[in-house]
Design a protein around this motif. Structure first.
Motif, mmCIF file in Angstrom:
data_model
loop_
_atom_site.group_PDB
_atom_site.id
_atom_site.type_symbol
_atom_site.label_atom_id
_atom_site.label_comp_id
_atom_site.label_asym_id
_atom_site.label_seq_id
_atom_site.Cartn_x
_atom_site.Cartn_y
_atom_site.Cartn_z
ATOM 1 N N UNK A 14 -32.189 -19.795 -3.248
ATOM 2 C CA UNK A 14 -31.743 -20.416 -4.400
ATOM 3 C C UNK A 14 -30.491 -19.793 -5.101
ATOM 4 N N UNK A 15 -30.873 -18.631 -5.397
ATOM 5 C CA UNK A 15 -29.495 -17.841 -5.719
ATOM 6 C C UNK A 15 -28.270 -17.788 -5.147
ATOM 7 N N UNK A 57 -22.512 -17.203 1.730
ATOM 8 C CA UNK A 57 -23.678 -17.495 0.844
ATOM 9 C C UNK A 57 -24.565 -18.742 1.419
ATOM 10 N N UNK A 58 -23.961 -19.767 1.907
ATOM 11 C CA UNK A 58 -25.118 -20.695 2.774
ATOM 12 C C UNK A 58 -25.687 -20.231 3.625
ATOM 13 N N UNK A 62 -32.716 -16.730 4.359
ATOM 14 C CA UNK A 62 -33.968 -16.483 3.213
ATOM 15 C C UNK A 62 -35.016 -17.712 3.441
ATOM 16 N N UNK A 63 -34.364 -19.008 3.512
ATOM 17 C CA UNK A 63 -35.427 -20.156 3.388
ATOM 18 C C UNK A 63 -35.905 -20.204 5.040
ATOM 19 N N UNK A 64 -35.462 -19.570 5.934
ATOM 20 C CA UNK A 64 -36.092 -19.513 7.118
ATOM 21 C C UNK A 64 -37.467 -18.725 7.067
ATOM 22 N N UNK A 114 -30.272 -28.201 -3.081
ATOM 23 C CA UNK A 114 -31.022 -27.390 -2.416
ATOM 24 C C UNK A 114 -31.374 -25.946 -3.175
ATOM 25 N N UNK A 115 -30.443 -25.201 -3.605
ATOM 26 C CA UNK A 115 -30.560 -24.017 -4.363
ATOM 27 C C UNK A 115 -31.477 -24.110 -5.625
ATOM 28 N N UNK A 116 -31.072 -25.136 -6.376
ATOM 29 C CA UNK A 116 -32.033 -25.481 -7.639
ATOM 30 C C UNK A 116 -33.496 -25.570 -7.259
ATOM 31 N N UNK A 117 -33.741 -26.538 -6.249
ATOM 32 C CA UNK A 117 -34.861 -26.556 -5.990
ATOM 33 C C UNK A 117 -35.798 -25.725 -5.187
ATOM 34 N N UNK A 118 -35.222 -24.696 -4.543
ATOM 35 C CA UNK A 118 -35.708 -23.591 -3.840
ATOM 36 C C UNK A 118 -35.812 -22.407 -5.075
#
Length: 584
Positions: A407-408, A427-428, A434-436, A491-495
């Protein structure tokens, strides 16, 4: 004695098991082709309105002066409009006049920049402007197919066996994959791709379950993560196909044809011995066990086989007498309900963010093929990180930390100047890595949160939450047409929110896993101690029982990895064991 107790007599993860395991991991590559192909099949190149005087084969480039005289400025994007053109009489006098006309007309036809993508479904069927929702719907319906396939093929593989459903799915995947490549119009293409999406569940998830049912508890974590890495290899190889094949029809067919090679598996891959035992076919199961033992140059003691058959009969009788739990049981108890809602949200966010980032590489700027390869490559260190830390740092620490980190990184793209496209890509990709890791963790973590009696049902509901995230991801990516960083920010906010909320879940590493509904309700609940500061509100007897239960729940196991894996093994015979890996 269960099937896991037979595995040591077969040499653990012996030569026979390793050979079958590798064969079953290879279809993950083919399934990755289909799941990620949409990035190139639905690629949207730069485009502009075709002006009234231009022919069908008009080229995309125009000078800045021509753009200013032919297209109005889009007030939202502050760029030249791609959906409207200036309504003017395009004579030599108009071009040299230097003053654009006032009228504006919507486009009927478009001219595409074919320097990056020679052709795609978008350019063939003009899925741009007010028809751009069609390209999002194509990917979304593909994920609907994945969801339906996980339910349907999971049920069929439990009823009719792993092997026949694996091959039926494989045949359907090849047939409908080719059909999608020759589809004359959008509807046929989308429906064919939807069936292909369903077959990815039948091919990979059934193969995954067979592979996991052959692996002992101590090796199951490593075997599962390595299987995910095969998917990541297929992810990157998709870009290699797209690099050499520029037409979308040939690309779709080329990505499908490797599946034909797996048809030869019929003579090499056996039925699951666990499934045979649980479905009243012990003679065939024993035959497979003995075949594996001979291949590993070992012998299984006859008394071990006899005991396995006896305990299997008892287990089948117990399964017949036990009432089947339902999803509603999760929501009858406040603590279990709260944990379930948090876990469902985590699955939704992880799937939404993972697929959203995977399908958004064309919109990050720079070289889309390079972006795509990097997006797949970062998964390898992400999974390697899990192998090192998952049984050391704890599930909650990794899940929360990775989701917050993702998210960050994604939220930080908001502060990057538009001119620094490379920084947005970096950054993406860090967010993707990280999400993986968090997506790989959430299955193990949620499986350990739910009590044994309802684990399959709960994981099935979790999987459905994940599929909903995947279905919605393409529509979030559409928002990038209006403001490039917007999908990444969502996506970042939700993560980030999901990572923070996951701190409310109890840690499961080194804890005794809940067995009954009562255990699940009490697991992670704050306990009170008789005579303590919180003890006045309850009777002493109740508090004593709470403390005893709490002490039992918090007991540190001498071999936590094996216990956790054994619990996973208990769910491996049901469809939900496969559904837990439906990302793939």
């Amino acid at each position: 004695m269960g099937y896991d107790d037979i595995l040591p007599h077969l040499g653990g993860f012996g030569r026979y098991q390793r050979r079958i395991y590798v064969l079953l991991c290879l279809p993950a590559i083919s399934c990755a082709f289909h799941k990620l192909a949409g990035v190139f099949l639905l690629a949207t190149p730069d485009y502009r309105c075709r002006l009234p005087f231009e022919l069908e084969n008009a080229s995309y480039p125009l000078s800045d002066e021509q753009f200013s005289m032919a297209y109005p400025i889009d007030t939202l994007t502050e760029k030249y409009s791609t959906c409207n053109y200036i309504d003017a009489n395009y004579t030599d006098a108009y071009w040299t006049g230097g003053t654009p006309a006032a009228g504006v007309r919507p486009c009927d036809h478009w001219v595409y920049d074919r320097s990056k993508f020679e052709s795609s479904t978008v350019t063939e069927w003009d899925m741009v402007c007010d028809r751009n929702w069609l390209r999002a719907s194509a990917d979304s319906l593909f994920m609907v197919g994945v969801m339906l396939g996980s339910i349907g093929f999971g049920y069929l593989s439990d009823k009719y066996g792993r092997k026949p459903i694996f091959f039926a799915s494989l045949v359907l995947q090849v047939i409908f994959g080719v059909l999608a490549g020759v589809a004359p119009e959008f509807l046929t293409y989308t429906l064919a791709r939807m069936v292909v999406g369903a077959t990815t569940s039948g091919v990979f998830l059934v193969a995954y379950v067979i592979a996991m049912e052959m692996v002992g508890p101590s090796d199951r974590l490593y075997a599962g993560v390595v299987c995910m890495m095969f998917f990541s290899v297929g992810y990157m190889l998709t870009a290699a196909f797209a690099y050499f094949i520029h037409g979308w029809r040939m690309l779709q067919i080329a990505l499908t044809l490797p599946g034909i090679l797996f048809l030869c598996y019929w003579w090499f891959v056996p039925e699951s011995a666990r499934w045979l035992l649980s479905n009243g076919r012990p003679t065939e199961a024993i035959s497979l066990i003995e075949k594996a033992a001979r291949s590993n140059k070992l012998t299984v003691p006859q008394d071990a086989l006899d005991k396995l058959l006896e305990e299997d009969k008892v287990q089948q009788q117990d399964d017949t007498n036990e009432p089947k739990p339902s999803l509603l049981d999760i929501f009858k108890y406040p603590n279990l309900r709260r944990k379930a809602m948090l876990i469902f949200f985590d699955w939704f966010v992880n799937s939404l963010t993972y697929y959203g980032l995977s399908w958004n590489t064309n919109n990050l700027g720079g070289n889309p093929l390079l972006n795509f390869v990097i997006s797949g490559a970062v998964e390898i260190p992400a999974y390697s990180f899990l192998l090192v830390t998952l049984n050391r740092w704890g599930r909650r620490t990794i899940l929360c930390g990775c989701m917050i980190l993702a998210g960050t990184m994604l939220l930080a793209t908001m502060a990057v100047p538009a001119s620094q496209q490379w920084m947005i890509v970096v950054l993406a990709m860090l967010g993707k890595m990280a999400i993986t890791s968090s997506y790989g963790t959430v299955y193990v973590f949620s499986a350990e949160q739910f009590p044994t009696v309802i684990r399959n049902v709960a994981l099935g509901a979790s999987s459905t939450s994940a599929r909903i995230g995947g279905i919605l991801a393409p529509y979030f990516n559409l928002l990038g047409d209006y403001w490039q960083p917007l999908p990444l920010l969502i996506f970042g906010a939700l993560a980030f929110i999901g990572g923070v909320l996951s701190l409310l879940l109890p840690e499961t590493h080194n804890q005794k896993l809940p067995e009954t509904i009562a255990d699940g309700e009490n697991f992670g609940k704050q306990k009170t101690i008789p005579g303590g500061s919180n003890g006045g509100s309850c009777g002493g007897g109740g508090n004593d029982r709470d403390v005893e239960r709490h002490a039992e729940e918090m007991q540190v196991l001498s071999k936590p990895e094996a216990t956790a894996d054994t619990e996973e093994g208990r769910t491996a015979n049901g469809p939900s064991a496969g559904e837990g890996k439906e990302k793939y």
